[in-house]
Design a protein around this motif. Structure first.
Motif, PDB file in Angstrom:
ATOM      1  N   GLU A  44     -56.389 -20.191  47.278  1.00 22.42           N
ATOM      2  CA  GLU A  44     -55.393 -19.720  46.317  1.00 22.42           C
ATOM      3  C   GLU A  44     -54.642 -20.922  45.745  1.00 22.42           C
ATOM      4  O   GLU A  44     -54.161 -21.775  46.505  1.00 22.42           O
ATOM      5  CB  GLU A  44     -54.427 -18.758  46.996  1.00 22.42           C
ATOM      6  N   THR A  45     -54.549 -20.988  44.430  1.00 23.31           N
ATOM      7  CA  THR A  45     -54.041 -22.179  43.756  1.00 23.31           C
ATOM      8  C   THR A  45     -53.091 -21.801  42.627  1.00 23.31           C
ATOM      9  O   THR A  45     -53.289 -20.792  41.960  1.00 23.31           O
ATOM     10  CB  THR A  45     -55.214 -23.007  43.176  1.00 23.31           C
ATOM     11  N   ARG A  46     -52.084 -22.646  42.423  1.00 25.62           N
ATOM     12  CA  ARG A  46     -51.178 -22.488  41.291  1.00 25.62           C
ATOM     13  C   ARG A  46     -51.122 -23.802  40.520  1.00 25.62           C
ATOM     14  O   ARG A  46     -51.037 -24.875  41.126  1.00 25.62           O
ATOM     15  CB  ARG A  46     -49.767 -22.116  41.752  1.00 25.62           C
ATOM     16  N   VAL A  47     -51.150 -23.706  39.186  1.00 25.52           N
ATOM     17  CA  VAL A  47     -50.911 -24.865  38.333  1.00 25.52           C
ATOM     18  C   VAL A  47     -49.486 -24.767  37.816  1.00 25.52           C
ATOM     19  O   VAL A  47     -49.082 -23.739  37.274  1.00 25.52           O
ATOM     20  CB  VAL A  47     -51.899 -24.925  37.149  1.00 25.52           C
ATOM     21  N   MET A  48     -48.725 -25.848  38.000  1.00 19.91           N
ATOM     22  CA  MET A  48     -47.363 -25.911  37.492  1.00 19.91           C
ATOM     23  C   MET A  48     -47.268 -27.087  36.527  1.00 19.91           C
ATOM     24  O   MET A  48     -47.741 -28.192  36.820  1.00 19.91           O
ATOM     25  CB  MET A  48     -46.352 -26.063  38.634  1.00 19.91           C
ATOM     26  N   SER A  49     -46.671 -26.844  35.380  1.00 20.76           N
ATOM     27  CA  SER A  49     -46.681 -27.835  34.294  1.00 20.76           C
ATOM     28  C   SER A  49     -45.299 -28.414  34.040  1.00 20.76           C
ATOM     29  O   SER A  49     -44.293 -27.699  34.088  1.00 20.76           O
ATOM     30  CB  SER A  49     -47.199 -27.173  33.011  1.00 20.76           C
ATOM     31  N   GLY A  50     -45.280 -29.708  33.748  1.00 22.74           N
ATOM     32  CA  GLY A  50     -44.040 -30.383  33.382  1.00 22.74           C
ATOM     33  C   GLY A  50     -43.601 -30.077  31.965  1.00 22.74           C
ATOM     34  O   GLY A  50     -42.466 -30.402  31.589  1.00 22.74           O
ATOM     35  N   ILE A  51     -44.487 -29.491  31.162  1.00 21.55           N
ATOM     36  CA  ILE A  51     -44.134 -29.022  29.825  1.00 21.55           C
ATOM     37  C   ILE A  51     -44.418 -27.524  29.768  1.00 21.55           C
ATOM     38  O   ILE A  51     -45.243 -27.023  30.516  1.00 21.55           O
ATOM     39  CB  ILE A  51     -44.908 -29.774  28.717  1.00 21.55           C
ATOM     40  N   ASP A  52     -43.727 -26.829  28.897  1.00 20.08           N
ATOM     41  CA  ASP A  52     -43.848 -25.368  28.874  1.00 20.08           C
ATOM     42  C   ASP A  52     -45.137 -24.920  28.179  1.00 20.08           C
ATOM     43  O   ASP A  52     -45.304 -25.119  26.973  1.00 20.08           O
ATOM     44  CB  ASP A  52     -42.638 -24.755  28.165  1.00 20.08           C
ATOM     45  N   VAL A  53     -46.036 -24.341  28.960  1.00 19.51           N
ATOM     46  CA  VAL A  53     -47.252 -23.717  28.427  1.00 19.51           C
ATOM     47  C   VAL A  53     -47.401 -22.370  29.147  1.00 19.51           C
ATOM     48  O   VAL A  53     -48.309 -22.176  29.955  1.00 19.51           O
ATOM     49  CB  VAL A  53     -48.503 -24.604  28.617  1.00 19.51           C
ATOM     50  N   LYS A  73     -48.479 -19.423  28.741  1.00 18.56           N
ATOM     51  CA  LYS A  73     -49.682 -18.586  28.774  1.00 18.56           C
ATOM     52  C   LYS A  73     -50.814 -19.218  29.580  1.00 18.56           C
ATOM     53  O   LYS A  73     -51.865 -18.608  29.760  1.00 18.56           O
ATOM     54  CB  LYS A  73     -50.146 -18.284  27.350  1.00 18.56           C
ATOM     55  N   VAL A  74     -50.575 -20.448  30.041  1.00 16.77           N
ATOM     56  CA  VAL A  74     -51.612 -21.181  30.771  1.00 16.77           C
ATOM     57  C   VAL A  74     -51.207 -21.473  32.211  1.00 16.77           C
ATOM     58  O   VAL A  74     -52.016 -21.386  33.125  1.00 16.77           O
ATOM     59  CB  VAL A  74     -51.938 -22.506  30.037  1.00 16.77           C
ATOM     60  N   ALA A  75     -49.934 -21.823  32.413  1.00 18.31           N
ATOM     61  CA  ALA A  75     -49.483 -22.235  33.744  1.00 18.31           C
ATOM     62  C   ALA A  75     -47.991 -21.969  33.904  1.00 18.31           C
ATOM     63  O   ALA A  75     -47.271 -21.803  32.919  1.00 18.31           O
ATOM     64  CB  ALA A  75     -49.765 -23.724  33.955  1.00 18.31           C
ATOM     65  N   GLU A  76     -47.542 -21.956  35.163  1.00 19.79           N
ATOM     66  CA  GLU A  76     -46.121 -21.829  35.438  1.00 19.79           C
ATOM     67  C   GLU A  76     -45.402 -23.131  35.071  1.00 19.79           C
ATOM     68  O   GLU A  76     -45.964 -24.218  35.230  1.00 19.79           O
ATOM     69  CB  GLU A  76     -45.889 -21.567  36.934  1.00 19.79           C
ATOM     70  N   SER A  77     -44.184 -23.032  34.595  1.00 18.90           N
ATOM     71  CA  SER A  77     -43.366 -24.218  34.411  1.00 18.90           C
ATOM     72  C   SER A  77     -42.928 -24.723  35.780  1.00 18.90           C
ATOM     73  O   SER A  77     -42.679 -23.935  36.696  1.00 18.90           O
ATOM     74  CB  SER A  77     -42.145 -23.908  33.541  1.00 18.90           C
ATOM     75  N   TYR A  78     -42.825 -26.047  35.911  1.00 22.00           N
ATOM     76  CA  TYR A  78     -42.490 -26.628  37.208  1.00 22.00           C
ATOM     77  C   TYR A  78     -41.049 -26.307  37.595  1.00 22.00           C
ATOM     78  O   TYR A  78     -40.106 -26.611  36.855  1.00 22.00           O
ATOM     79  CB  TYR A  78     -42.682 -28.148  37.192  1.00 22.00           C
ATOM     80  N   ILE A  79     -40.900 -25.668  38.739  1.00 22.85           N
ATOM     81  CA  ILE A  79     -39.600 -25.434  39.364  1.00 22.85           C
ATOM     82  C   ILE A  79     -39.763 -25.837  40.828  1.00 22.85           C
ATOM     83  O   ILE A  79     -40.642 -25.317  41.527  1.00 22.85           O
ATOM     84  CB  ILE A  79     -39.165 -23.958  39.258  1.00 22.85           C
ATOM     85  N   ARG A  80     -38.955 -26.760  41.268  1.00 20.80           N
ATOM     86  CA  ARG A  80     -39.128 -27.340  42.595  1.00 20.80           C
ATOM     87  C   ARG A  80     -39.182 -26.288  43.702  1.00 20.80           C
ATOM     88  O   ARG A  80     -40.099 -26.282  44.529  1.00 20.80           O
ATOM     89  CB  ARG A  80     -37.997 -28.329  42.883  1.00 20.80           C
ATOM     90  N   ARG A  81     -38.207 -25.406  43.754  1.00 17.44           N
ATOM     91  CA  ARG A  81     -38.154 -24.424  44.832  1.00 17.44           C
ATOM     92  C   ARG A  81     -39.361 -23.485  44.804  1.00 17.44           C
ATOM     93  O   ARG A  81     -39.888 -23.088  45.851  1.00 17.44           O
ATOM     94  CB  ARG A  81     -36.853 -23.622  44.752  1.00 17.44           C
ATOM     95  N   ARG A  82     -39.810 -23.142  43.608  1.00 18.85           N
ATOM     96  CA  ARG A  82     -40.974 -22.265  43.507  1.00 18.85           C
ATOM     97  C   ARG A  82     -42.232 -22.989  44.000  1.00 18.85           C
ATOM     98  O   ARG A  82     -43.077 -22.397  44.677  1.00 18.85           O
ATOM     99  CB  ARG A  82     -41.155 -21.796  42.063  1.00 18.85           C
ATOM    100  N   ALA A  83     -42.335 -24.269  43.651  1.00 25.12           N
ATOM    101  CA  ALA A  83     -43.487 -25.051  44.111  1.00 25.12           C
ATOM    102  C   ALA A  83     -43.524 -25.112  45.629  1.00 25.12           C
ATOM    103  O   ALA A  83     -44.579 -24.929  46.259  1.00 25.12           O
ATOM    104  CB  ALA A  83     -43.425 -26.463  43.527  1.00 25.12           C
ATOM    105  N   MET A  84     -42.374 -25.352  46.239  1.00 27.26           N
ATOM    106  CA  MET A  84     -42.321 -25.440  47.696  1.00 27.26           C
ATOM    107  C   MET A  84     -42.639 -24.093  48.346  1.00 27.26           C
ATOM    108  O   MET A  84     -43.306 -24.034  49.387  1.00 27.26           O
ATOM    109  CB  MET A  84     -40.948 -25.954  48.125  1.00 27.26           C
ATOM    110  N   ARG A  85     -42.194 -23.022  47.716  1.00 24.07           N
ATOM    111  CA  ARG A  85     -42.494 -21.690  48.243  1.00 24.07           C
ATOM    112  C   ARG A  85     -43.992 -21.399  48.177  1.00 24.07           C
ATOM    113  O   ARG A  85     -44.573 -20.824  49.120  1.00 24.07           O
ATOM    114  CB  ARG A  85     -41.715 -20.628  47.464  1.00 24.07           C
TER     115      ARG A  85
END
Length: 234
Positions: free
Chosen positions: A95-104, A106-118
């Motif tokens: 199971e994988t998530r892509v998090m982006s430093g720029i807002d896209v 429809k393609v990936a989640e925007s990077y949020i530190r707490r969400r990434a750690m979760r």
């Protein structure tokens, strides 16, 4: 495992294989297989990947392109690689998530530190795309930044050589390998492990960097297990 949470840094060029450009599916599958192995043992994995196999912002700028525009193109190139790696990991059952430093959105989640750690706490591999989201910063710096933000225990820099040498071992047969080297020595000797901003960020936060050859099967597992692999900076 020696490390519970790692940040793995891959270059975009690592995905090219022998074809010289683009993405080689067999290489992406090999990377996914190694990541699956350590993830299955309970290691929490974050990934930062470059975009040099598609477009490099610095290269575009040297040819007359506006640097900010070129860097934004480079960020989008990293997103292409991130999506390719996500697909390969999910085909391997990870199971994988892509998090982006720029807002896209429809393609990936925007990077949020707490969400990434979760995500990582839940056993998901998180791929950090688009670098830091800012021009003038390399994906090396993005790797150091994200690693510090998510409380990773080490940055693992995957290369095509088995560590850091006194000179390029492909050009100088007398070059010798370092098993351990300090951050200051890397900067003073200009060893090009990662850019100076990334090295300084890791040094200031006491975050070690392990440089190793991921093309050797089993090396990633050996590295997270604490075996002597590559060169440790710190």
């Amino acid at each position: 495992m020696k490390y519970k949470r790692i940040l793995l840094k891959l270059s975009g060029e690592a995905l090219m294989g022998e074809q010289g450009h683009g993405i080689a599916p067999e290489v992406v599958a090999m990377i996914a297989d190694q990541v699956k192995t350590i993830q299955g043992l309970g290691v929490e994995v974050g990934l930062v990947i470059g975009g040099g196999n598609i477009f490099r912002g610095v290269a575009g700028a040297t040819k007359g392109m506006d640097r900010v525009t070129a860097d934004h193109m480079g960020m989008l190139a990293t997103m292409i690689n991130a999506l390719a790696l996500q697909d390969a990991l999910e085909q391997h059952g990870v199971e994988t998530r892509v998090m982006s430093g720029i807002d896209v959105p429809k393609v990936a989640e925007s990077y949020i530190r707490r969400r990434a750690m979760r995500h990582m706490e839940k056993g998901r591999v998180v791929i950090f795309g688009a670098g830091t989201g800012n021009p003038y910063f390399s994906t090396d710096t993005a790797a150091a930044l994200r690693a510090n933000e998510i409380d990773a225990e080490v940055v693992m820099k995957a290369t095509n050589v088995d560590g850091i040498y006194t000179a390029d071992p492909k050009k100088d047969p007398t070059a010798t390998k370092y098993e351990h080297i300090s951050f200051q020595e890397v900067l003073e000797k200009n060893l090009k492990v990662m850019d100076a901003a990334a090295i300084s960020l890791c040094r200031d936060n006491h975050l070690p960097i392990l440089v190793f050859n991921m093309n050797v099967p089993g090396n990633l597992l050996a590295a997270v297990n604490g075996d002597v692999v590559g060169t440790l900076v710190g």
